[in-house]
Structures are given as structure tokens and as C-alpha cells.
Design an enzyme around this catalytic site. Structure first.
Site, short mmCIF file in Angstrom:
data_model
loop_
_atom_site.label_atom_id
_atom_site.label_comp_id
_atom_site.label_asym_id
_atom_site.label_seq_id
_atom_site.Cartn_x
_atom_site.Cartn_y
_atom_site.Cartn_z
N ASP A 162 -90.47 -25.84 5.64
CA ASP A 162 -89.07 -26.17 5.85
C ASP A 162 -88.25 -25.92 4.58
O ASP A 162 -88.35 -26.66 3.61
CB ASP A 162 -88.95 -27.64 6.27
CG ASP A 162 -87.56 -28.02 6.73
OD1 ASP A 162 -86.67 -27.14 6.70
OD2 ASP A 162 -87.35 -29.18 7.11
N ASP A 209 -82.20 -21.39 8.16
CA ASP A 209 -83.18 -22.37 8.65
C ASP A 209 -84.36 -21.65 9.28
O ASP A 209 -84.21 -20.98 10.30
CB ASP A 209 -82.55 -23.32 9.65
CG ASP A 209 -83.48 -24.47 10.01
OD1 ASP A 209 -84.27 -24.87 9.14
OD2 ASP A 209 -83.45 -24.94 11.14
#
Length: 433
Positions: free
Chosen positions: A318, A118
């Protein structure tokens, strides 16, 4: 003869000096690469043999929607309370929603752990024995008592203080404990420790990470934890900064080649040529979108003609979301521009707002960032064929943020330079890297 030998020695010394200078410059940064595994690829422990292309796309869309709408990314953007940012991570249980996994090994001897990647998180943790309340995990859980390099950090230490409000010290025992909270009300608690990590073929000692022993929420049993690549002090890349200069780059293979490995590089091999955009905390600045428009030519020194949609918005890259999200005002301007080019009224279909019942001649979109960096997106990155319906992979949002999802990023080398606080983009065929 003597003079020839002396001249040869002089040349040799000069060459060695030049080599020494060259080595000293390049040896400042180590350089290595490893692979990213897409959660739906054959290599992934999450692979489902019954999944077809339609199922794959539907699941990716649902994960994006859950990730975004549960979190709303509120703590990723500026003008938030600093204490809240320290104590609440903007990631939404990435063990559920993350699209990419990375393999690290922890401890001495090293134990392999497959964790969720992430770029928006700054936490690194895995489940750890002995567990108080651990979710079921098919990988072997890391047993800290069997590692000779494991060391729990103390409450008064500088690394513990960096946790801010996430720190929940047990003063009776003097050890540093933490609670990482996520915006879907899940959490992870445990001991803050130092350990040896193996990444690729390289060993890194004294890495600070969370030995998680109490987890609340829903987690996939095939994921061991989270590897955060954000700008926070305990993220994986921040801790490697002295060795890799804060530089990493990834190249995501297009989803139509999902069983081909994607690549992530560190250090000197992660330098991406081309224009960059400033990185502030974990966001970059979107300045506008151009839509290719042959029907309404506006010549402003470009080879091609574009209709320019001006805007300014904070944006997050993202890797955990398949879809992208634009502020409602910008999304509506984009939708109007596409109507004028495609000359058809779009309709809503299965969580997607902008779809067609035919294969449209979809224009090139150019995403403009501050500093002149751009993502030039062809149809492969902007529209998907979901069971005979062609849909734009962009959602509107009322909260004002822009999310650049993984499909927009596919077949781009995306380089982060955390020391110089910049992000660079270079169009490549990631299948060849």
C-alpha cells in the site's frame, strides 16, 4: 572485387535480419517513465511551509491510521462477496489519505490533472464539468465539452458491463453511468467515458475513465481525482497492458529526502530482476519474519543468524499508508523477539505501539514472501525518530490482514507484472533513479 562486394552484402543482410529480430522482440513493449510527487514535498500542491519533520511524521501516522481503521481493507482480501467487491472500492478516499500523486493529462487538447496514486484501487476518475456536486478544486476542472476525443460509453457496451454493480445506467439516454463507493461512506458518480490520456511524454487513446460529476465525502481541493493501479479491468495499468505488458515498477525515495522525486516506470524499463512472489488479485502472501539475533545463534546455512517467526498471511503493498500493519498474533511474536534482542520494555507513544526513549540498536528485519522474495529492512525502514522518541512503524490489527506501508517500501525497486501475476523486489538507492 565482386566477391568482396557480395560477401559484404551477405553480411549486411544478416546484420539487418538480426537487428530486425531484435527490434521486433523489444518493440512489443513500449518503455517510459514519469515521476511520483510526495504529497508533502515542495512540488506538491498540498505542501505546507509551516510543516517541520515532527509535523510531517505525525501527519503521515494519522493518515495511515485513518486510512486503515476507516476501511479495514475488508474488500481487498479473498473470501468476500464478489458483487460487493465490484461495487465497493477498498480504498478510503485516497484523495485525502494517499501519500503519492501522479500527473496525467486528459483530453484533446490535454488538460493537466494531478491525481492520487493508489496501487490498491482499480478506478480512474477525475472531476468533470458540468458538475452537479463537485468538491472545490484549485486545479482547472476537466471540461468534456471542450475535448474533441471525449466519448461517453453506452449502457450495453462491454466496458459498461465490466463495472458490475457499480453500473447505474441511464437507460433513457443510453449512456453508461457509475457510482464508485468507498468504505468511509464517500462516493463518486458520473459518466463512464473514453478519452485520450497523456502520461509522461506518451499519448494513449481510448482510455476508459470516470468523468465524475457528483462527489460525496471529504476531498482535498488540490487533488483532481484518483489513478488506480490495481488488477481490475479499468485500472490505468490494465488498460495499458497491451503496450507495456502489464509491467510497471516504482521506486520510493526515503522520506528524509522527501523533496527528491520518486520514479515510476512502465514496460521493458519496469522489469525488476531477482526473486518474485505470486500476485493473486491485489494481494501477495506473507510467509514469515526473521529478526536478526546475535544473542541466540541458530545456524541454518545463513551467513548471519536469525530467529525465525513462522506465519502465513495475505498482504497488500500500500503506497497510500506510511505505517505497516501485522495480524495481532504475528505482531506479538515480533514484539517478543525484539524484546529479547534490544533488552528493553517498549512503551506506547502518539498512535505508535512500540517505542523507546533511547536510540536502540535495532536489528534487521526480513519480510519473507511466498516464492522466496524478501524485503530486507534496516533501521531506516522500520523505526522513526519522532521528536526524540524512537518508534517501530508497525501496528497490530485484529482483522488478520497484513499491510506493507510506504516506509517499508522506500529504497526498493518494486516491480509488478500483471500478465505473469507476480511482484519483485530489488534493494536500490531510489534517489539515484
Amino acid at each position: 572485387m565482386v566477391s568482396i562486394v557480395i560477401n559484404y552484402l551477405v553480411i549486411l543482410v544478416v546484420v539487418l535480419q538480426l537487428l530486425s529480430v531484435s527490434c521486433s522482440n523489444t518493440s512489443k513493449l513500449i518503455s517510459f517513465s514519469t515521476h511520483l510527487i510526495h504529497r508533502d514535498s515542495l512540488e506538491s500542491p498540498l505542501y505546507d511551509s509551516s510543516t517541520n519533520k515532527t509535523n510531517f511524521l505525525e501527519r503521515a501516522i494519522l493518515r495511515s491510521s485513518s486510512r486503515f481503521y476507516n476501511a479495514k481493507s475488508i474488500s481487498k482480501f479473498p473470501n468476500n462477496n464478489a458483487n460487493e467487491i465490484n461495487s465497493i472500492d477498498s480504498t478510503v478516499s485516497v484523495s485525502i489519505y494517499s501519500e503519492y500523486l501522479i500527473e496525467i493529462s486528459i483530453g484533446t487538447p490535454p488538460i493537466k490533472q494531478l491525481v492520487a496514486l493508489d496501487t490498491g484501487s482499480s478506478k480512474v476518475w477525475t472531476q468533470c464539468l458540468p458538475c452537479v456536486n463537485c468538491f472545490r478544486q484549485t486545479q482547472p476542472k476537466f471540461n468534456s465539452k471542450r475535448s474533441s476525443s471525449y466519448k461517453i460509453l453506452t449502457c450495453g457496451g462491454k466496458e459498461c458491463k465490466k463495472l458490475g454493480n457499480a453500473k447505474t445506467c441511464e437507460w433513457r439516454y443510453g449512456k453508461c453511468t457509475y457510482t464508485f463507493k468507498y468504505l468511509d461512506n464517500s462516493s463518486s458518480s458520473g459518466d463512464l467515458a473514453m478519452e485520450t490520456f497523456k502520461l509522461g511524454n506518451n499519448f494513449f487513446r481510448k482510455m476508459v475513465y470516470g468523468c465524475s460529476k457528483n462527489n460525496i465525502g471529504e476531498y482535498y481541493e488540490t487533488i483532481a481525482g484518483i489513478a488506480g493501479f490495481g488488477a481490475g479491468p479499468h485500472s490505468l495499468i490494465s488498460q495499458l497492458s497491451d503496450m507495456v505488458g502489464g509491467k510497471f515498477a516504482y521506486c520510493l525515495v526515503h522520506y528524509l529526502k522527501i523533496n527528491t522525486r520518486s520514479k515510476i516506470s512502465f514496460g521493458a524499463s519496469a522489469i525488476v530482476s531477482g526473486r518474485s512472489t505470486p500476485l493473486v488479485s491485489e494481494y501477495i502472501t506473507l510467509e514469515g519474519i526473521s529478526v536478526e539475533n546475535m544473542a541466540f545463534p541458530i545456524m541454518v546455512g545463513h551467513e548471519k543468524t536469525y530467529t525465525r517467526i513462522p506465519f502465513r498471511s495475505h498482504a497488500i503493498l500500500d503506497t497510500g499508508a506510511f505505517l505497516s500493519y501485522l495480524p495481532t498474533g504475528l505482531y506479538q511474536q515480533l514484539k517478543n523477539a525484539l524484546r529479547s534482542v534490544i533488552r528493553a520494555e517498549p512503551f506506547e507513544n502518539y498512535h505508535l505501539k512500540h517505542c523507546y526513549r533511547f536510540d536502540p540498536n535495532f536489528p534487521t528485519l526480513i519480510i519473507h514472501f511466498s516464492g522466496g522474495a524478501e524485503l530486507v529492512l534496516t533501521k531506516r525502514n522500520t523505526i522513526i525518530n519522532n521528536n526524540g522518541v524512537w518508534c517501530l512503524v508497525i501496528h497490530p490489527t485484529n482483522s488478520g490482514e497484513t499491510i506493507i506501508g510506504s516506509l517499508f517500501q522506500m529504497d526498493y525497486m518494486i516491480g509488478y507484472d500483471l500478465e505473469n501475476k507476480s511482484v519483485s523486489f530489488k534493494a536500490v538507492n531510489c534517489s539515484n533513479h
